[in-house]
Design an enzyme around this catalytic site. Sequence first.
Site, PDB file in Angstrom:
ATOM      1  CB  THR A  77      39.361  40.741  36.457  1.00 17.88           C
ATOM      2  OG1 THR A  77      40.037  40.981  35.225  1.00 17.88           O
ATOM      3  CG2 THR A  77      39.609  39.316  36.887  1.00 17.88           C
ATOM      4  NE  ARG A 123      43.459  42.240  43.161  1.00 22.16           N
ATOM      5  CZ  ARG A 123      44.321  42.246  42.146  1.00 22.16           C
ATOM      6  NH1 ARG A 123      45.028  43.319  41.865  1.00 22.16           N
ATOM      7  NH2 ARG A 123      44.487  41.177  41.408  1.00 22.16           N
ATOM      8  CD  GLU A 169      24.133  38.709  53.582  1.00 25.05           C
ATOM      9  OE1 GLU A 169      22.987  38.470  53.990  1.00 25.05           O
ATOM     10  OE2 GLU A 169      25.138  38.075  53.946  1.00 25.05           O
ATOM     11  CE  LYS A 198      43.266  39.537  35.510  1.00 28.96           C
ATOM     12  NZ  LYS A 198      43.042  38.130  35.142  1.00 28.96           N
ATOM     13  CG  ASP A 222      37.449  34.039  32.277  1.00 31.17           C
ATOM     14  OD1 ASP A 222      37.489  35.276  32.433  1.00 31.17           O
ATOM     15  OD2 ASP A 222      38.014  33.234  33.045  1.00 31.17           O
ATOM     16  CE1 TYR A 236      27.456  41.188  54.942  1.00 30.65           C
ATOM     17  CE2 TYR A 236      28.411  42.044  56.960  1.00 30.65           C
ATOM     18  CZ  TYR A 236      28.340  41.062  55.993  1.00 30.65           C
ATOM     19  OH  TYR A 236      29.146  39.969  56.067  1.00 30.65           O
TER      20      TYR A 236
HETATM   21  C1  LIG Z   1      42.758  37.031  35.935  1.00 30.58           C
HETATM   22  C2  LIG Z   1      41.840  35.984  35.440  1.00 30.58           C
HETATM   23  C3  LIG Z   1      40.874  35.401  36.274  1.00 30.58           C
HETATM   24  C4  LIG Z   1      40.862  35.576  37.771  1.00 30.58           C
HETATM   25  O1  LIG Z   1      40.750  36.783  38.308  1.00 30.58           O
HETATM   26  P1  LIG Z   1      41.026  37.027  39.864  1.00 30.58           P
HETATM   27  O2  LIG Z   1      40.442  38.355  40.110  1.00 30.58           O
HETATM   28  O3  LIG Z   1      42.505  36.928  40.046  1.00 30.58           O
HETATM   29  O4  LIG Z   1      40.327  35.950  40.621  1.00 30.58           O
HETATM   30  C5  LIG Z   1      39.961  34.534  35.705  1.00 30.58           C
HETATM   31  N1  LIG Z   1      39.996  34.235  34.392  1.00 30.58           N
HETATM   32  C6  LIG Z   1      40.936  34.743  33.574  1.00 30.58           C
HETATM   33  C7  LIG Z   1      40.925  34.366  32.132  1.00 30.58           C
HETATM   34  C8  LIG Z   1      41.884  35.625  34.065  1.00 30.58           C
HETATM   35  O5  LIG Z   1      42.810  36.115  33.244  1.00 30.58           O
END
Ligand SMILES: *Cc1c(COP(=O)(O)O)cnc(C)c1O
Length: 422
Positions: free
Chosen positions: A232, A241, A62, A235, A206, A60
């Site tokens: 993320t 993850r 935090e 990807k 994003d 933990y």
């Molecule tokens: C994949 C994605 C997310 C979310 O990611 P998670 O890890 O699945 O919650 C957010 N924004 C965009 C643009 C994405 O492609």
Amino acid sequence: MTEVYYGPDFELMQNQDPEIASVILSELERQRNGLQLIASENFTSPAVLAALGSTLSNKYAEGYPGKRYYGGCEEVDKVEVIGIERAKKLFDAEHANLQPHSGASANVAVYQAFTKPGDTVLAMSLPHGGHLTHGSKVNFSGKWFNVVSYGVRSDNELIDYDELRDLAIAHKPRMICSGATAYPRLIDFKKIREICDEVGSIMWVDAAHFIGLVAGKAIPSPVPYADVVSFTTHKVLRGPRGGMILSKAQHAAAVDKAVFPGMQGGPIMSAVAGKAIALAECATTSYKNYAKKVVENCQALSAGLEAEGMRAVSGGTDTHLALIDIRSTGITGKEADERCGASGITLNKNAIPYDPQTPAVTSGIRVGSAATTTQGMGIAEMKIISSLIARAIKEGDKAEKAAQIRTEVKELVHNFPVYPEK
Ligand SMILES: *Cc1c(COP(=O)(O)O)cnc(C)c1O
């Protein structure tokens, strides 16, 4: 990749819980025996998998390095400090937060750092490629915020920056979000910065999908322009993850407070370690070559599908993903997804801009090259994959045709083994 990785003490797990162990093994076989074309997926390195299965998971922590709410954090502090420094260096960012559990949670933190419930946010429309967290009515973003959406032009299917600016002037959003889940082209971050400055909005990017290409210097970075960049790590970036946030130094305290205690409790330190490992991998020449190849491969895949009579939305791709309008085949996205699945090709149905079909059916598919490129495939394989997809869409509803394609898929992927045996 040169070695197999089943996780630490896999034999022990097999003895203790054969039911779950067998699922983990059969998922590995699924990943090995099919074509993985989901644009948001990749094969992370054995080192990252090892970190995820490590005892850091027990701790933990935090708070932040040097300011934790629990004792015994001296070791995990080191991991997080190293990870933050690697992220800042790799992206030339003033601040980095590695704690978000996922891309969606990173976005919850961004909203919390820069807005109050009820504020207006301008973001890309979902049917044109935006993410659920960009204002979907079934997501917190659409329930708690007044999200106004911009889209792509109907003639060239590129972001309509004139519409974006008009909406920004009309609605004076607190924050403008760019970035999407199904937009194959580069985004003009300079132009979006100018619009943000004109109306006094926070610029949020994003970058979940394409940040790996930025890390590998294959496409331009949003970091110099944006107030905040969320993404993320699993990807194209090829890490564990999870989520991450970069920001300007002036927003560092707001971002950190929004992540903890604003949105999460303790960070998943095994994932933070995995992120740190992935960030170091991204700084290598081999990853730079990879990122460049991902784009080249996706362009070849997109061109290959066009040669098969389908249409690439916006005429092609600059990234790791292509959005394909398959109406010329007479098959819907949903049917194509199913037929490809039966043929050993994993991809997803996807709405195309101005799609006449419902979101559950769609007129398109989305394909990505991140995972196959990690396997070592190149342009020649992308041509083969295009023809396999075309055949699967046309005939994958017939069991014997699907079985034949599945056999050819297996032959192809076995030349590029995923997590090969030692
Ligand atoms: C994949 C994605 C997310 C979310 O990611 P998670 O890890 O699945 O919650 C957010 N924004 C965009 C643009 C994405 O492609």
